[in-house]
Structure formats: structure tokens, C-alpha cells
Design an enzyme around this catalytic site. Structure first.
Site, short mmCIF file in Angstrom:
data_model
loop_
_atom_site.label_atom_id
_atom_site.label_comp_id
_atom_site.label_asym_id
_atom_site.label_seq_id
_atom_site.Cartn_x
_atom_site.Cartn_y
_atom_site.Cartn_z
N LYS A 193 0.84 -1.20 0.00
CA LYS A 193 0.00 0.00 0.00
C LYS A 193 0.87 1.25 0.00
CE LYS A 193 -3.88 -1.89 2.73
NZ LYS A 193 -4.97 -1.72 1.76
N ARG A 244 -10.33 -11.56 2.03
CA ARG A 244 -11.20 -12.60 1.47
C ARG A 244 -10.55 -13.98 1.54
NH1 ARG A 244 -11.55 -9.32 -4.00
NH2 ARG A 244 -11.22 -7.71 -2.45
#
Ligand code: BES
Ligand code: MN
Ligand code: ZN
Length: 493
Positions: A272, A346
Site C-alpha cells: 500500500k 477474502r
């Protein structure tokens, strides 16, 4: 470290009350009846404030009167239009008044119950609002602690009401907010403290305190169980992953809560940007909420078998980290191509959702700070809801409206599966830029067996960096606890 605020119930007449600050709520366009009732206590100052329009009762507006008698300050808080007033406004008005008083440096505070309200509901809303708004996290401050503004004592004035019910209501609100505080504290602690091992130890503490069962699956257990999702994500970190299982046997019907417990999400190899990366310590918020929900459910003796599952790991880049292009296999045997190592939530939830099958649950509900796309869609006001069941979705929507922890349903049309089709595996973990919250939910759906499953994307609601909502001071919000409680309390209705 947190100083506890004492709460008392005052049942004598208002004239007998001695306090630093008494909060009185007024609707908009006060009439003489409203004013006359308090004219003695306010020494005529209330009439003046209203006549000069210093105070009009507009929602959330506050005006302070300094008095000479046993009540040192009157805090007038506007409740807005009478016909628009509800439990949510009561909670918010209470929170605003409490923060105002605290910021004056006053340490003790009393609240008169708002009128036109069932006293138990009113007391509940006031206690909830006051406590949620006054939350502070100072565990890591060593300087200036004496100067921190804090309210030490809080009195609820319930003259002439059935105070047995009011007292019960207060106790319940305190139990609920305790659980919210617990979740917020966990969220706010940094990731060098709250590691997967730390969360596992918290779960063990809860299990001992509340006499429920706790199992923590270690890395070798996960290997044996084929949990390739959480194992892949954890590989870049030196902290071992943990898979936390809490089981509370309160009844026959089983409800399973699953929470994403990424204690720090750097993005991994798909790293990120550094801007705001510190906020990724909050990526364990779903897991924290499940810990809070479990203790609340047991504390309130809710009549269900409730299972809490928390896959917890860090997501870091490292020599052994998983990489874009990797293909991994989950607990249920399905495979995924890794497109982006930052779509890690996920992957760990896939294993947890598959694993939930063994408890044969009636419903499975997961909480996860899953996608930035959800924040783009709904901001910090609504949690994103996805569900394969209209019945469960409607229950959650209703629980949102009742608790004030709002949820908004987004589509789970299977045509979106196209977006995450892989050439080399059963699915890929990231699709195109668009519909990002939906494709994440579509991914999760592949690992769900239960006919009633709901995914709550709390990416926008789990924490806040601004002081916009008085009930959610900067930092973790503890979202999910009050929503889940409402859901469980209305489960059979
Ligand atoms: N934890 C983040 C989601 C997130 C981002 C929550 C910002 C709150 C604020 C999640 O693991 C993530 O990085 N998701 C990616 C998915 C993408 C790579 C497909 C995202 O939303 O950008
Ligand atoms: Mn991520
Ligand atoms: Zn994440």
C-alpha cells in the site's frame, strides 16, 4: 488504565438534587409550560435565555446557564421537533451534552430523563449516548494525564418513575457499552501490541471469564486442515497466524459470527502507499467485534449456540511472502489465483467460512474491513451488507435501524462472478477496479454453504479519523456489537 465513571440513579424530586451540571432536554419552540416547570430551579434565567433566543431547542444545540443554588449549571440541550424525536436523537443529544460538559472541565454530571419517552428506553438511550460519546483511549500516554478532562460521576434523575425498570435498563446499557469499549480498546491498540497471538490470548481470557470453550488452531493445525488462505497471507510475517474458535452453548439453534483479524495490513508484496497506512492497524476490527459479540451474548445469556471464528494474521511483505501469480488452495478444496496480495481479507475469510460448515449453523454472519470500494460507496454512515437470504438481510436491516448501526444492502448477483474468473484457477482474488465491494462478496460466497449467510463490509464504519459523529470519537467505533445484539434479540420475532 481507563477511569471508570460511577453511575447513580436519583429518584427523589429534582429540587433535592445537588450537582455540578444538570442536563435538561427541550423540544424546539418551547412553550411556557416547558419553561415554568424549571423556573424555580433556573432562577428565571431559562425564561431569559428563551426570550432572547439564546436557546431555541434546535436539535443538538446547547446553552449553559450558570446558577447559584444546589444545581451549579443548567445545560440546555435542544431535542429538535417533538414529532421527529426518537431513540437515535435521544442518544445523540445525550452524547453531545455529555461531551460539552466534559469539555468545560466539569467532572460530575446529572441528566434529567427526556420527556415523552418510555423512561426505560429513555434511560437506555441516555446511558448509551453518554458512554459512547465519552470514550477515550489513553493507554499509551504517559504525560499530561492529570490534565485530561474526564467525567467521574454521572447521575440519572428519574423522579416519579418506575425506577426498578429504569435501573435494569441502565445496567443493560452499561453491559452493552462495556463490550463496545472492549472492542474499541482492542482496535485502538497498535499492531506491535495486538498481534495474532495477542488476539488469541484475549479469546482465551474471555473463555475463562465467561466459562465458554475456546480453541486456537496453530499453523500446523491449519496445514493439516488445508487452510491455504490464511497460511498464504501469514507467510510474510514473523508472527504466527492463529485461528480462534469460541463456542457458547446457550441453546440449540446455531449462529456463527466470523471476523476478519488482520492485525496489520501493509498490502504485502502489492504494498500500500504509506499515506494513511497506519490506519491498517484497524484491519482486525471484524475480529475484535466478534470477541465483543461473544462476551456480550454470554453475559446476557442469549438462548442460542453462538460460535465465533476469527482467522488472524498480519499481511506483510517478506522473503517468504506470498506473491501475485501464486495459486493457493483453501480448506474446502477450491483454488484461487492471487492477483493482488492486498486482497488478503477474502483469503483468510474463505478458510473461516468453509470451516464454519462443521458447526451446522442456521446462519453465518461475517464482519470484515474488506474493501476500500465499500468506503467509496457508503462512506462512514452505512455498513455494506451482502446476503444470499432476503430473510437474514431484512433482519439485519431492521437491526441496523433499531441499533443505529446502519446497514445498506448491495447486490450479490452471480453475474458478477465474471469479474473474478481466472484462467488458471477456480477464481482470482481481485477483479477490475469497478464494483470492488461486490466482487469481494462474490469471492466469499464461493466458500459459503449456509443458506443464511450475510457479509458485512465494515471498512467505512469500523473506525473514524475525524470527530464528526459525537458517539464515535476518533479511533475504533466498536461497530457490530450493537447491531449483532439487536439481531439476536429479535431473531425469533
Ligand atoms: N483492509 C483493506 C480494505 C480497506 C482499505 C479497509 C481502506 C479500509 C480502508 C483490504 O484488505 C484491501 O486492501 N482491499 C483492497 C482490495 C483490492 C486490492 C482488490 C482494496 O479495497 O483496495
Ligand atoms: Mn488488504
Ligand atoms: Zn485488509
Amino acid at each position: 488504565m481507563r477511569l471508570h465513571m460511577k453511575i447513580a440513579l436519583f429518584t427523589r424530586e429534582l429540587d433535592d438534587l445537588k450537582t455540578e451540571a444538570l442536563v435538561l432536554g427541550f423540544y424546539e419552540n418551547l412553550d411556557t409550560g416547558d419553561i415554568d416547570r424549571y423556573s424555580v430551579i433556573s432562577d428565571g434565567l431559562l425564561e431569559e435565555a428563551v426570550r432572547d433566543k439564546d436557546f431555541t431547542g434546535k436539535f443538538g444545540k446547547i446553552f449553559m446557564l450558570r446558577l447559584k443554588g444546589k444545581v451549579k449549571r443548567l445545560i440546555l440541550v435542544g431535542l429538535g421537533k417533538r414529532e421527529e424525536f426518537d431513540i437515535h436523537k435521544a442518544r445523540e443529544a445525550a452524547g453531545k451534552a455529555a461531551v460539552y460538559v466534559r469539555d468545560q472541565g466539569v467532572k460530575e454530571l446529572s441528566f434529567n430523563l427526556f420527556e415523552d419517552f418510555n423512561p426505560s428506553d429513555g434511560a437506555y438511550a441516555i446511558v448509551e449516548g453518554v458512554k459512547l460519546a465519552l470514550y477515550q483511549f489513553n493507554d499509551f500516554k504517559t504525560q499530561g494525564l492529570e490534565d485530561l478532562k474526564k467525567i467521574n460521576q454521572f447521575t440519572l434523575v428519574a423522579s416519579g418513575n418506575n425506577f426498578v425498570d429504569v435501573d435494569k435498563s441502565i445496567k443493560k446499557a452499561l453491559t452493552v457499552v462495556d463490550s463496545v469499549y472492549y472492542v474499541r480498546d482492542l482496535q485502538n491498540k497498535p499492531s506491535n501490541v495486538v498481534t495474532p497471538t495477542y488476539l488469541a490470548n484475549e479469546a482465551k481470557k474471555i473463555a475463562i471469564k465467561f466459562k465458554i470453550k475456546c480453541t486456537v488452531l496453530e499453523k500446523n493445525d491449519m496445514e493439516r486442515l488445508g487452510m491455504g488462505g490464511i497460511l498464504a497471507v501469514s507467510r510474510g510475517s514473523d508472527h504466527p497466524p492463529k485461528f480462534i474458535i469460541l463456542e457458547y452453548e446457550g441453546g440449540k439453534e446455531t449462529i456463527c459470527f466470523v471476523g476478519k483479524g488482520v492485525t496489520f495490513d501493509s498490502g504485502g508484496i502489492s504494498i500500500k502507499p504509506s499515506q494513511d497506512m497506519d490506519e491498517m492497524k484497524f484491519d482486525m476490527s471484524g475480529g475484535a467485534s466478534v470477541l465483543g459479540i461473544m462476551q456480550l451474548a454470554v453475559g446476557l445469556k442469549l438462548p442460542y449456540r453462538i460460535i465465533g471464528l476469527i482467522p488472524t494474521t498480519e499481511n506483510l511483505p517478506g522473503g517468504n511472502a506470498y506473491k501475485p501469480g501464486d495459486i493457493i488452495k483453501f480448506h474446502n478444496g477450491k483454488t484461487s489465483e492471487i492477483i493482488n496480495t492486498d486482497a488478503e481479507g477474502r483469503l483468510i475469510l474463505a478458510d473461516a467460512l468453509s470451516y464454519s460448515k462443521r458447526f451446522n449453523p442456521k446462519a453465518v454472519i461475517d464482519f470484515a474491513t474488506l474493501t476500500g470500494a465499500c468506503v467509496v460507496s457508503l462512506g462512514d454512515l452505512y455498513t455494506g451488507l451482502f446476503s444470499n437470504s432476503d430473510e437474514l438481510a431484512n433482519k439485519l436491516l431492521k437491526a441496523g435501524d433499531l441499533s443505529g448501526e446502519l446497514v445498506w444492502r448491495l447486490p450479490l448477483n452471480s453475474k458478477y462472478f465474471e469479474y473474478v474468473k481466472s484462467n488458471v484457477a477456480d477464481i482470482k482474488n481481485a477483479g477490475p477496479r469497478y464494483a470492488g465491494a461486490i466482487t469481494a462478496a462474490i469471492f466469499l460466497k464461493e466458500f459459503v454453504d449456509c443458506k443464511q449467510w450475510a457479509h458485512l463490509d465494515i471498512a467505512g464504519t469500523a473506525w473514524t479519523t475525524k470527530n464528526g459523529n459525537v458517539l464515535n470519537p476518533c479511533g475504533g467505533t466498536g461497530v457490530g456489537v450493537r447491531l449483532a445484539l439487536q439481531l439476536l434479540e429479535n431473531w425469533k420475532k
